[in-house]
Design a protein around this motif. Structure first.
Motif, PDB file in Angstrom:
ATOM      1  N   HIS A 254      -8.820   8.306  -3.222  1.00 41.78           N
ATOM      2  CA  HIS A 254      -8.087   7.289  -3.978  1.00 41.78           C
ATOM      3  C   HIS A 254      -8.449   7.310  -5.461  1.00 41.78           C
ATOM      4  O   HIS A 254      -9.583   7.575  -5.841  1.00 41.78           O
ATOM      5  CB  HIS A 254      -8.356   5.905  -3.398  1.00 41.78           C
ATOM      6  CG  HIS A 254      -7.599   5.649  -2.134  1.00 41.78           C
ATOM      7  ND1 HIS A 254      -8.051   6.024  -0.903  1.00 41.78           N
ATOM      8  CD2 HIS A 254      -6.387   5.074  -1.929  1.00 41.78           C
ATOM      9  CE1 HIS A 254      -7.163   5.692   0.013  1.00 41.78           C
ATOM     10  NE2 HIS A 254      -6.140   5.107  -0.580  1.00 41.78           N
ATOM     11  N   SER A 255      -7.446   6.981  -6.257  1.00 39.60           N
ATOM     12  CA  SER A 255      -7.582   7.010  -7.714  1.00 39.60           C
ATOM     13  C   SER A 255      -8.377   5.807  -8.226  1.00 39.60           C
ATOM     14  O   SER A 255      -8.642   4.847  -7.499  1.00 39.60           O
ATOM     15  CB  SER A 255      -6.189   6.963  -8.340  1.00 39.60           C
ATOM     16  OG  SER A 255      -5.576   5.743  -7.985  1.00 39.60           O
TER      17      SER A 255
ATOM     18  N   HIS B 276       0.836  -1.208   0.000  1.00 42.38           N
ATOM     19  CA  HIS B 276       0.000   0.000   0.000  1.00 42.38           C
ATOM     20  C   HIS B 276       0.874   1.263   0.000  1.00 42.38           C
ATOM     21  O   HIS B 276       1.699   1.445   0.887  1.00 42.38           O
ATOM     22  CB  HIS B 276      -0.895  -0.010   1.251  1.00 42.38           C
ATOM     23  CG  HIS B 276      -1.782   1.180   1.360  1.00 42.38           C
ATOM     24  ND1 HIS B 276      -1.965   1.885   2.518  1.00 42.38           N
ATOM     25  CD2 HIS B 276      -2.538   1.806   0.419  1.00 42.38           C
ATOM     26  CE1 HIS B 276      -2.801   2.879   2.309  1.00 42.38           C
ATOM     27  NE2 HIS B 276      -3.168   2.853   1.039  1.00 42.38           N
TER      28      HIS B 276
HETATM   29  C1  HEM Z   1      -8.835   1.739   4.347  1.00 40.17           C
HETATM   30  C2  HEM Z   1      -8.333   2.903   4.429  1.00 40.17           C
HETATM   31  C3  HEM Z   1      -7.215   3.490   3.601  1.00 40.17           C
HETATM   32  C4  HEM Z   1      -6.543   4.582   3.989  1.00 40.17           C
HETATM   33  C5  HEM Z   1      -6.788   5.388   5.252  1.00 40.17           C
HETATM   34  C6  HEM Z   1      -5.565   4.876   2.961  1.00 40.17           C
HETATM   35  C7  HEM Z   1      -4.688   5.918   2.982  1.00 40.17           C
HETATM   36  C8  HEM Z   1      -3.851   6.278   1.966  1.00 40.17           C
HETATM   37  C9  HEM Z   1      -2.967   7.419   1.971  1.00 40.17           C
HETATM   38  C10 HEM Z   1      -2.756   8.352   3.163  1.00 40.17           C
HETATM   39  C11 HEM Z   1      -2.361   7.460   0.786  1.00 40.17           C
HETATM   40  C12 HEM Z   1      -1.378   8.541   0.315  1.00 40.17           C
HETATM   41  C13 HEM Z   1       0.037   8.071   0.429  1.00 40.17           C
HETATM   42  C14 HEM Z   1       0.997   9.173   0.041  1.00 40.17           C
HETATM   43  O1  HEM Z   1       0.657   9.985  -0.819  1.00 40.17           O
HETATM   44  O2  HEM Z   1       2.080   9.196   0.620  1.00 40.17           O
HETATM   45  C15 HEM Z   1      -2.828   6.355  -0.002  1.00 40.17           C
HETATM   46  C16 HEM Z   1      -2.451   6.089  -1.306  1.00 40.17           C
HETATM   47  C17 HEM Z   1      -2.854   5.009  -2.031  1.00 40.17           C
HETATM   48  N1  HEM Z   1      -3.647   3.974  -1.564  1.00 40.17           N
HETATM   49 FE1  HEM Z   1      -4.644   3.943   0.195  1.00 40.17          FE
HETATM   50  N2  HEM Z   1      -5.644   3.931   1.973  1.00 40.17           N
HETATM   51  C18 HEM Z   1      -6.638   3.050   2.327  1.00 40.17           C
HETATM   52  C19 HEM Z   1      -7.021   1.938   1.617  1.00 40.17           C
HETATM   53  C20 HEM Z   1      -6.514   1.591   0.382  1.00 40.17           C
HETATM   54  C21 HEM Z   1      -6.929   0.445  -0.361  1.00 40.17           C
HETATM   55  C22 HEM Z   1      -7.971  -0.536   0.128  1.00 40.17           C
HETATM   56  C23 HEM Z   1      -6.239   0.442  -1.527  1.00 40.17           C
HETATM   57  C24 HEM Z   1      -6.289  -0.555  -2.692  1.00 40.17           C
HETATM   58  C25 HEM Z   1      -6.365  -1.832  -2.525  1.00 40.17           C
HETATM   59  C26 HEM Z   1      -5.391   1.584  -1.533  1.00 40.17           C
HETATM   60  C27 HEM Z   1      -4.536   1.922  -2.555  1.00 40.17           C
HETATM   61  C28 HEM Z   1      -3.794   3.073  -2.600  1.00 40.17           C
HETATM   62  C29 HEM Z   1      -3.061   3.534  -3.774  1.00 40.17           C
HETATM   63  C30 HEM Z   1      -2.958   2.808  -5.122  1.00 40.17           C
HETATM   64  C31 HEM Z   1      -2.481   4.759  -3.419  1.00 40.17           C
HETATM   65  C32 HEM Z   1      -1.655   5.700  -4.314  1.00 40.17           C
HETATM   66  C33 HEM Z   1      -2.507   6.885  -4.703  1.00 40.17           C
HETATM   67  C34 HEM Z   1      -3.709   6.465  -5.544  1.00 40.17           C
HETATM   68  O3  HEM Z   1      -3.503   5.797  -6.590  1.00 40.17           O
HETATM   69  O4  HEM Z   1      -4.835   6.816  -5.163  1.00 40.17           O
HETATM   70  N3  HEM Z   1      -5.575   2.259  -0.352  1.00 40.17           N
HETATM   71  N4  HEM Z   1      -3.741   5.645   0.738  1.00 40.17           N
END
Ligand code: HEM
Length: 128
Positions: free
Chosen positions: A86-87, A62
């Motif tokens: 999220h994207s 992640h």
């Molecule tokens: C459940 C709560 C979740 C929280 C609180 C969370 C939080 C975050 C945060 C804070 C970032 C930014 C990281 C940065 O820019 O340094 C991020 C990016 C990302 N997260 Fe999560 N996340 C969650 C769930 C998920 C899930 C379930 C997935 C996919 C299976 C996911 C996939 C990604 C991806 C691919 C990115 C890169 C930016 C984007 O493509 O949107 N996240 N997440």
């Protein structure tokens, strides 16, 4: 078996992420109690939009880090997921980890509980 703390947020029948229609996949229904037991790095399930995902393998990949996912282990991460904007890519990655849905009876139970909270407490988000 160990059970984690359940967050106060109630599950709703509202889709915030709105991604799938089940075509070939017959989702298995899990109870809230069972989901709550999957809250460790050995088995990390998270509910998003009333669907259940197993992120045990994904957590170390992640981009936002494993620990933020672990905070939602066994619980509902919908609002946090949406809040970080999220994207489309992230939503696509998620599909791979879908294992089921929350049991309907559990949704109804939480809906009526949140209704009561609203009447008694004057707002959502208070612990029951
Ligand atoms: C459940 C709560 C979740 C929280 C609180 C969370 C939080 C975050 C945060 C804070 C970032 C930014 C990281 C940065 O820019 O340094 C991020 C990016 C990302 N997260 Fe999560 N996340 C969650 C769930 C998920 C899930 C379930 C997935 C996919 C299976 C996911 C996939 C990604 C991806 C691919 C990115 C890169 C930016 C984007 O493509 O949107 N996240 N997440």
């Amino acid at each position: 078996m160990e059970t984690c703390n359940q967050f106060t947020r109630n599950l709703r029948n509202v889709r915030l992420v709105a991604h799938f229609k089940f075509k070939d996949f017959k989702p298995k229904a899990f109870s809230r109690d069972e989901i709550l037991t999957h809250c460790t790095s050995d088995s990390l399930w998270i509910i998003i939009d009333n669907l259940v995902y197993d992120f045990t393998k994904f957590r170390t990949q992640h981009p936002g880090g494993a620990s933020i996912l672990e905070q939602f282990g066994g619980n509902d991460g919908t609002e946090a997921f949406v809040r970080y904007g999220h994207s489309r890519l992230a939503k696509n990655i998620m599909k791979k980890y879908l294992i089921g849905k929350v049991e309907q009876s559990n949704l109804m139970e939480s809906l009526s509980r949140s209704h009561n909270q609203f009447q008694i407490g004057g707002g959502f988000g208070k612990s029951s």
